[in-house]
Design an enzyme around this catalytic site. Structure first.
Site, mmCIF file in Angstrom:
data_model
loop_
_atom_site.group_PDB
_atom_site.id
_atom_site.type_symbol
_atom_site.label_atom_id
_atom_site.label_comp_id
_atom_site.label_asym_id
_atom_site.label_seq_id
_atom_site.Cartn_x
_atom_site.Cartn_y
_atom_site.Cartn_z
ATOM 1 N N ASP A 89 25.005 -87.290 -48.074
ATOM 2 C CA ASP A 89 24.317 -86.653 -49.365
ATOM 3 C C ASP A 89 24.930 -86.998 -49.941
ATOM 4 O O ASP A 89 25.768 -85.749 -50.291
ATOM 5 C CB ASP A 89 24.526 -84.794 -48.245
ATOM 6 N N LYS B 278 23.466 -91.463 -41.629
ATOM 7 C CA LYS B 278 22.305 -90.097 -41.824
ATOM 8 C C LYS B 278 22.316 -90.504 -43.660
ATOM 9 O O LYS B 278 22.370 -90.262 -44.337
ATOM 10 C CB LYS B 278 22.957 -88.928 -41.306
ATOM 11 N N ASP C 101 16.769 -88.943 -41.594
ATOM 12 C CA ASP C 101 16.769 -87.905 -41.270
ATOM 13 C C ASP C 101 16.019 -86.836 -42.197
ATOM 14 O O ASP C 101 15.955 -85.903 -43.219
ATOM 15 C CB ASP C 101 17.721 -86.818 -41.055
ATOM 16 N N LYS D 103 13.270 -84.818 -41.525
ATOM 17 C CA LYS D 103 12.287 -84.060 -40.408
ATOM 18 C C LYS D 103 11.031 -83.681 -40.966
ATOM 19 O O LYS D 103 10.897 -82.967 -41.133
ATOM 20 C CB LYS D 103 13.022 -83.090 -40.977
ATOM 21 N N PHE D 104 10.122 -84.750 -40.440
ATOM 22 C CA PHE D 104 8.570 -84.402 -40.073
ATOM 23 C C PHE D 104 7.909 -83.853 -39.962
ATOM 24 O O PHE D 104 8.411 -83.310 -38.666
ATOM 25 C CB PHE D 104 7.990 -86.290 -40.251
ATOM 26 N N ASP E 117 4.324 -82.378 -40.470
ATOM 27 C CA ASP E 117 3.159 -82.467 -40.913
ATOM 28 C C ASP E 117 1.811 -82.306 -39.474
ATOM 29 O O ASP E 117 1.702 -82.692 -39.086
ATOM 30 C CB ASP E 117 3.165 -83.760 -41.727
ATOM 31 N N ILE E 118 0.530 -83.442 -40.366
ATOM 32 C CA ILE E 118 -0.540 -83.080 -39.283
ATOM 33 C C ILE E 118 0.348 -84.382 -38.514
ATOM 34 O O ILE E 118 0.171 -85.379 -38.641
ATOM 35 C CB ILE E 118 -2.067 -83.240 -39.845
ATOM 36 N N THR F 277 -0.465 -88.431 -40.170
ATOM 37 C CA THR F 277 1.265 -88.147 -41.038
ATOM 38 C C THR F 277 1.431 -88.474 -40.471
ATOM 39 O O THR F 277 2.555 -89.063 -40.953
ATOM 40 C CB THR F 277 0.862 -86.489 -42.562
ATOM 41 N N THR G 232 20.472 -75.714 -37.294
ATOM 42 C CA THR G 232 22.307 -74.734 -37.791
ATOM 43 C C THR G 232 22.704 -74.112 -38.262
ATOM 44 O O THR G 232 23.914 -73.973 -38.185
ATOM 45 C CB THR G 232 23.909 -76.159 -37.332
ATOM 46 N N GLN H 47 26.130 -73.619 -43.172
ATOM 47 C CA GLN H 47 26.524 -73.494 -41.927
ATOM 48 C C GLN H 47 26.604 -72.271 -40.351
ATOM 49 O O GLN H 47 27.553 -71.744 -41.094
ATOM 50 C CB GLN H 47 26.668 -75.096 -41.296
ATOM 51 N N GLY I 213 28.629 -83.803 -42.350
ATOM 52 C CA GLY I 213 29.042 -84.194 -44.187
ATOM 53 C C GLY I 213 30.025 -83.804 -44.693
ATOM 54 O O GLY I 213 31.064 -85.036 -44.843
ATOM 55 N N ARG I 214 30.080 -82.622 -45.438
ATOM 56 C CA ARG I 214 30.810 -82.029 -46.480
ATOM 57 C C ARG I 214 32.724 -82.148 -45.428
ATOM 58 O O ARG I 214 33.347 -83.141 -46.095
ATOM 59 C CB ARG I 214 30.814 -81.007 -46.845
HETATM 60 O O1 C5P Z 1 27.691 -81.214 -44.780
HETATM 61 P P1 C5P Z 1 27.434 -80.884 -43.119
HETATM 62 O O2 C5P Z 1 28.180 -81.634 -42.171
HETATM 63 O O3 C5P Z 1 26.642 -79.841 -42.785
HETATM 64 O O4 C5P Z 1 26.165 -81.575 -42.983
HETATM 65 C C1 C5P Z 1 24.742 -81.349 -42.162
HETATM 66 C C2 C5P Z 1 23.856 -82.647 -42.080
HETATM 67 O O5 C5P Z 1 22.860 -82.225 -40.962
HETATM 68 C C3 C5P Z 1 23.155 -82.480 -43.493
HETATM 69 O O6 C5P Z 1 22.534 -83.838 -43.879
HETATM 70 C C4 C5P Z 1 21.796 -81.494 -42.686
HETATM 71 O O7 C5P Z 1 20.781 -82.164 -43.722
HETATM 72 C C5 C5P Z 1 22.173 -81.950 -41.525
HETATM 73 N N1 C5P Z 1 21.538 -81.076 -40.467
HETATM 74 C C6 C5P Z 1 21.688 -79.654 -40.035
HETATM 75 N N2 C5P Z 1 21.554 -79.174 -38.812
HETATM 76 C C7 C5P Z 1 20.374 -79.715 -38.557
HETATM 77 C C8 C5P Z 1 19.629 -80.733 -38.576
HETATM 78 C C9 C5P Z 1 20.150 -81.783 -39.599
HETATM 79 O O8 C5P Z 1 22.737 -79.943 -40.767
HETATM 80 N N3 C5P Z 1 19.629 -78.793 -37.261
#
Ligand code: C5P
Length: 227
Positions: A9, A31, A58, A60-61, A63-64, A67, A117, A184, A204-205
């Protein structure tokens, strides 16, 4: 054996690829989410594949059905090996996404997001039941609609795997014991998520914002592998 996924990210391609260069050969999956994909487009998936990563798109689609099915085809052509749709898109959308993926030359895995989450109890619009219960219900639907897996909190993984052993669980909201939760809510440590049966841990972070991202990734991998 659970696999680690680093969430790239970043607000620019160079930063994302610089981190990927540090983690190549150590972390198997990258990701690419909305921020990086909107900036970098499909080319970043190609670059990551060339570096030897498995690539999870990621977006996260939701839509109809038509699509989403077309988007699944496009994502597969762009090199996504795993992608996400919202389970709440319903049966037709989910089944058409699965069928579209199966018809691809290199079929991507299709995972259904259950309850983000970042949601705690009472925070999901229109849903009064506890997040774990609702995630469990959506997991049952994802299983019957033939999705490859679901996205859920590590806190829900054991129950999901108990009831739906076929489904793979991809768990974000992973936080080492000393790390900030950030935005989170339903978080778990790497060790606890692995013990609960998670198949993929998305981080991520705690890696991307660490002073030493490679050391942070190694520490998480060590914790995962000592379970
Ligand atoms: O930085 P962090 O560890 O919180 O990043 C979590 C990643 O997982 C983010 O890219 C977020 O978009 C993704 N994600 C999430 N929860 C979900 C689905 C995806 O945190 N249910």
């Amino acid at each position: 054996m659970a696999e680690l996924v680093v969430a790239l990210d970043f607000p620019d391609t160079d930063s994302a690829l610089a981190l990927a260069r540090q983690l190549r050969g150590v972390v198997p999956w990258c990701k690419v989410g909305m921020e990086l994909f909107c900036l970098a487009g499909p080319a970043v998936l190609t670059r990551l594949r060339e570096m030897g990563f498995h690539v999870f798109l990621d977006l996260k689609f939701y839509d109809i059905p038509n699509t989403v099915a077309q988007a699944v085809r496009a994502a597969a052509q762009s090199g996504a090996e795993l992608l996400t749709i919202h389970t709440q898109g319903g049966e037709r959308m989910c089944r058409e996404a699965v069928a579209a993926a199966a018809a691809c030359e290199r079929p991507p895995l299709v995972f259904g997001v259950t309850v983000l989450t970042s949601f705690g109890p009472g925070q999901m619009p229109g849903i009064t039941k506890p997040p774990a219960d609702f995630a469990g219900e959506l997991a049952g639907m994802a299983d019957s609609w033939q999705l490859d897996g679901i996205v859920c909190s590590g806190q829900e993984a054991a129950a999901v795997k108990g009831r739906h052993p076929r489904l793979r669980c991809l768990c974000p909201g992973i936080r080492p014991a000393s790390a900030s939760a950030d935005d989170q809510c339903r978080i778990m440590t790497p060790a606890a998520a692995v013990a609960a049966g998670a198949d993929y841990l998305v981080v991520g972070r705690p890696i991307t914002r660490a002073a030493d991202p490679l050391a942070a990734a190694h520490a998480i991998l060590d914790e995962m592998h000592t379970c």
